[in-house]
Design a protein around this motif. Structure first.
Motif, PDB file in Angstrom:
ATOM      1  N   THR A 162      70.093  24.744 -30.492  1.00 25.52           N
ATOM      2  CA  THR A 162      70.969  23.838 -29.742  1.00 25.52           C
ATOM      3  C   THR A 162      70.361  23.426 -28.414  1.00 25.52           C
ATOM      4  OG1 THR A 162      72.956  24.736 -30.767  1.00 25.52           O
ATOM      5  CG2 THR A 162      73.230  23.666 -28.629  1.00 25.52           C
ATOM      6  N   THR A 163      69.873  24.406 -27.663  1.00 23.57           N
ATOM      7  CA  THR A 163      69.317  24.094 -26.348  1.00 23.57           C
ATOM      8  C   THR A 163      68.106  23.182 -26.480  1.00 23.57           C
ATOM      9  OG1 THR A 163      70.076  26.237 -25.498  1.00 23.57           O
ATOM     10  CG2 THR A 163      68.394  25.083 -24.224  1.00 23.57           C
ATOM     11  N   THR A 164      67.205  23.506 -27.396  1.00 27.73           N
ATOM     12  CA  THR A 164      66.012  22.685 -27.602  1.00 27.73           C
ATOM     13  C   THR A 164      66.382  21.250 -27.941  1.00 27.73           C
ATOM     14  OG1 THR A 164      64.784  24.618 -28.393  1.00 27.73           O
ATOM     15  CG2 THR A 164      63.885  22.465 -28.943  1.00 27.73           C
ATOM     16  N   GLY A 165      67.320  21.081 -28.881  1.00 26.23           N
ATOM     17  CA  GLY A 165      67.723  19.746 -29.296  1.00 26.23           C
ATOM     18  C   GLY A 165      68.367  18.946 -28.186  1.00 26.23           C
ATOM     19  N   HIS A 166      69.277  19.580 -27.446  1.00 26.71           N
ATOM     20  CA  HIS A 166      69.957  18.874 -26.356  1.00 26.71           C
ATOM     21  C   HIS A 166      69.016  18.568 -25.200  1.00 26.71           C
ATOM     22  CE1 HIS A 166      73.671  19.936 -28.449  1.00 26.71           C
ATOM     23  NE2 HIS A 166      74.316  19.112 -27.656  1.00 26.71           N
ATOM     24  N   TRP A 167      68.150  19.523 -24.866  1.00 22.71           N
ATOM     25  CA  TRP A 167      67.187  19.255 -23.796  1.00 22.71           C
ATOM     26  C   TRP A 167      66.286  18.087 -24.170  1.00 22.71           C
ATOM     27  CZ3 TRP A 167      64.870  24.370 -21.364  1.00 22.71           C
ATOM     28  CH2 TRP A 167      65.909  25.067 -20.717  1.00 22.71           C
ATOM     29  N   GLU A 168      65.879  18.027 -25.443  1.00 24.16           N
ATOM     30  CA  GLU A 168      65.021  16.912 -25.853  1.00 24.16           C
ATOM     31  C   GLU A 168      65.775  15.589 -25.779  1.00 24.16           C
ATOM     32  OE1 GLU A 168      62.280  15.476 -29.625  1.00 24.16           O
ATOM     33  OE2 GLU A 168      62.343  17.601 -29.094  1.00 24.16           O
ATOM     34  N   ILE A 169      67.031  15.576 -26.164  1.00 25.24           N
ATOM     35  CA  ILE A 169      67.848  14.369 -25.997  1.00 25.24           C
ATOM     36  C   ILE A 169      67.822  13.926 -24.535  1.00 25.24           C
ATOM     37  CG2 ILE A 169      70.242  13.522 -25.975  1.00 25.24           C
ATOM     38  CD1 ILE A 169      70.698  15.264 -28.520  1.00 25.24           C
ATOM     39  N   GLY A 170      67.874  14.909 -23.629  1.00 28.85           N
ATOM     40  CA  GLY A 170      67.881  14.622 -22.198  1.00 28.85           C
ATOM     41  C   GLY A 170      66.527  14.312 -21.602  1.00 28.85           C
ATOM     42  N   ALA A 221      72.915  13.869 -33.364  1.00 31.03           N
ATOM     43  CA  ALA A 221      73.023  15.312 -33.630  1.00 31.03           C
ATOM     44  C   ALA A 221      71.877  16.012 -32.917  1.00 31.03           C
ATOM     45  CB  ALA A 221      72.992  15.591 -35.133  1.00 31.03           C
ATOM     46  N   ASP A 222      71.832  17.336 -33.023  1.00 32.63           N
ATOM     47  CA  ASP A 222      70.831  18.107 -32.285  1.00 32.63           C
ATOM     48  C   ASP A 222      69.912  18.935 -33.182  1.00 32.63           C
ATOM     49  OD1 ASP A 222      73.044  19.644 -33.002  1.00 32.63           O
ATOM     50  OD2 ASP A 222      72.956  20.929 -31.236  1.00 32.63           O
ATOM     51  N   HIS A 223      70.243  19.069 -34.455  1.00 34.43           N
ATOM     52  CA  HIS A 223      69.470  19.820 -35.454  1.00 34.43           C
ATOM     53  C   HIS A 223      70.284  19.785 -36.727  1.00 34.43           C
ATOM     54  CE1 HIS A 223      72.397  22.998 -34.741  1.00 34.43           C
ATOM     55  NE2 HIS A 223      72.060  23.022 -33.459  1.00 34.43           N
ATOM     56  N   ALA A 280      64.077  12.354 -27.414  1.00 32.73           N
ATOM     57  CA  ALA A 280      64.041  11.889 -26.024  1.00 32.73           C
ATOM     58  C   ALA A 280      64.181  10.384 -25.903  1.00 32.73           C
ATOM     59  CB  ALA A 280      62.746  12.346 -25.351  1.00 32.73           C
ATOM     60  N   ASP A 281      63.999   9.664 -27.009  1.00 30.00           N
ATOM     61  CA  ASP A 281      64.223   8.218 -26.978  1.00 30.00           C
ATOM     62  C   ASP A 281      65.675   7.897 -26.611  1.00 30.00           C
ATOM     63  OD1 ASP A 281      61.605   7.977 -27.725  1.00 30.00           O
ATOM     64  OD2 ASP A 281      61.988   6.973 -29.637  1.00 30.00           O
ATOM     65  N   ILE A 282      66.582   8.811 -26.928  1.00 28.26           N
ATOM     66  CA  ILE A 282      67.987   8.603 -26.549  1.00 28.26           C
ATOM     67  C   ILE A 282      68.121   8.624 -25.036  1.00 28.26           C
ATOM     68  CG2 ILE A 282      70.326   9.566 -26.635  1.00 28.26           C
ATOM     69  CD1 ILE A 282      69.678  10.639 -29.409  1.00 28.26           C
ATOM     70  N   GLY A 283      67.559   9.657 -24.399  1.00 25.38           N
ATOM     71  CA  GLY A 283      67.621   9.754 -22.940  1.00 25.38           C
ATOM     72  C   GLY A 283      66.969   8.573 -22.268  1.00 25.38           C
ATOM     73  N   ALA A 284      65.794   8.158 -22.774  1.00 23.67           N
ATOM     74  CA  ALA A 284      65.087   7.016 -22.181  1.00 23.67           C
ATOM     75  C   ALA A 284      65.907   5.740 -22.314  1.00 23.67           C
ATOM     76  CB  ALA A 284      63.727   6.852 -22.858  1.00 23.67           C
ATOM     77  N   THR A 285      66.576   5.585 -23.442  1.00 20.13           N
ATOM     78  CA  THR A 285      67.393   4.385 -23.664  1.00 20.13           C
ATOM     79  C   THR A 285      68.620   4.376 -22.767  1.00 20.13           C
ATOM     80  OG1 THR A 285      66.637   4.273 -25.962  1.00 20.13           O
ATOM     81  CG2 THR A 285      68.646   3.057 -25.409  1.00 20.13           C
ATOM     82  N   ILE A 286      69.293   5.515 -22.656  1.00 21.70           N
ATOM     83  CA  ILE A 286      70.470   5.588 -21.788  1.00 21.70           C
ATOM     84  C   ILE A 286      70.082   5.286 -20.344  1.00 21.70           C
ATOM     85  CG2 ILE A 286      72.184   7.184 -20.803  1.00 21.70           C
ATOM     86  CD1 ILE A 286      72.345   8.483 -23.605  1.00 21.70           C
TER      87      ILE A 286
END
Length: 391
Positions: free
Chosen positions: A83-91, A323-325, A363-369
């Motif tokens: 969970t942490t890995t997935g969410h951090w990567e989103i961010g 999702a995160d994983h 991380a494309d999500i974070g960059a897009t946001i």
């Protein structure tokens, strides 16, 4: 300029194994696809209208002629599948090394040090399912008062305790103590409080779970958004996953429906910034328990609430769902799985029917946001804002 983005993470709703899934023992994992096959008839019409069934690798949903959102899938660049890995990567954080795991339980010297710090012995110290271990050790825990320690294939140090034996505040306190010593080679991603109630033979976990995560190792999109004077409103366990960093307001939730209610309450404020929601029931209640039927019902329940979420979007706001994983309830494993995740984007300023294909990183999500909110500075990720925004 976009005023607000609402990002909803459907915890563990993966859509097919990643190319390196064999390194994690996850060959054949396909959380959504296998649920659709096994349950035969899960109805996800609203998600499908946004493009879910058109994403590469997603099968079993009806084809839609007039998709009303943009859609695609994302690969995980980080090492790991938690969970942490997935969410951090989103961010915006990509981890080159996975968080440590302890398939044989935690080393004796660590447990002895922990017991000394909390002033009591412990039970367990092994890999286990959370529901199974409280059935196994719950009665002994109630007699001795010793907390139950266990882990999983994920990087977690979990502490289970009956709420009448170790009060919630004390449980959180001993979790903080564990977090303080779990550093360096023992630096697990999360320490998790797992309170339960009931009597022997009829124990049940409560919604007072709390995660104590490591601090993010770099700035995330949350930090940049907060520093720009915008709101970062966290729903569910987002605050725990990011250890409170980069968040302006947060609220914990009891279940998915409560999470949706709280998300909508934030949406109605129409504040500039980000609403970031995690809906954990998919993972916690159904994925880890290999309950495909329950998982399917939870997906339908979310799908049924999606029109209500969309109704609360203003013209200058955007909804993203990801999702995160994975956590495939149809495989023998009860652990997370290394999978692609979906990305669905909707809003009055978002083009219909744009297929983003396969993106290289969450991380494309974070960059897009960041791009949508007029910000920059994230170290990882490539924005797809120009592909989805109407002129």
């Amino acid at each position: 300029m976009i005023n607000n983005v609402t990002l909803i993470v459907l915890d563990s709703v993966g859509i097919g194994e990643l190319p390196d899934a064999n390194k994690y023992g996850d060959e054949g994992s396909n959380t959504l696809g296998n649920i659709i096959k096994k349950t035969k008839g899960v109805k996800l019409n609203n998600l499908n209208n946004l493009g879910l069934g058109a994403i590469e690798g997603v099968e079993g949903l009806d084809s839609i002629n007039n998709i009303i959102g943009s859609y695609g899938r994302l690969a995980e660049s980080s090492a790991g599948k938690d969970t942490t890995t997935g969410h951090w990567e989103i961010g915006g954080i990509i981890l080159k090394e996975p968080f440590p795991t302890f398939p044989d339980g935690f080393p004796e010297e660590l447990i002895l040090k922990y017991e000394m710090l909390i002033g009591t012995k412990t039970l367990g110290n092994k890999v286990a399912s959370g529901t199974v271990i409280i059935d196994e050790l719950g009665e002994e825990h109630m007699k001795t008062g010793y907390p139950i320690i266990y882990t999983s294939a994920d990087s977690v140090f979990q502490i289970a305790a009956h709420e009448d034996i170790i009060p919630i505040n004390r449980l959180y306190e001993i979790c903080e103590i564990a977090r303080g010593i779990l550093k360096d080679k023992y630096a697990v991603g999360r320490v998790i409080a797992r309170p339960f109630i009931g009597r022997p033979g009829a124990f049940s976990r409560t919604s007072n779970r709390k995660d104590f995560s490591l601090k993010p190792v770099d700035k995330t999109m949350l930090d940049f958004i907060k520093e720009a004077g915008m709101e970062v409103m966290a729903v569910g366990k987002i605050e725990d996953i990011y250890s409170g960093q980069g968040i302006t307001r947060s609220i914990h939730t009891s279940d998915n429906m409560d999470g949706i209610d709280k998300t909508i309450e934030f949406m109605k404020e129409h504040k500039k910034g980000l609403i970031f929601t995690n809906l954990v029931d998919f993972d916690m209640k159904y994925g880890h328990r290999n309950d495909a039927e329950g998982y399917a019902r939870a997906l339908e329940e979310f799908d049924n609430r999606l029109p209500e979420i969309i109704e609360n979007l203003s013209d200058d706001e955007v909804l993203m769902i990801t999702a995160d994983h994975g956590c495939d309830p149809t495989t023998a494993s009860t652990d997370h799985s290394r999978e692609y995740v979906p990305i669905l984007i909707y809003g009055k300023m978002i083009k219909n029917g744009v297929n983003l294909g396969t993106r290289k990183t969450f991380a494309d999500i974070g960059a897009t946001i960041m791009n949508l909110l007029g910000l920059e500075g994230l170290n990882n990720g490539e924005s797809f804002a120009s592909l989805i925004l109407k002129n």
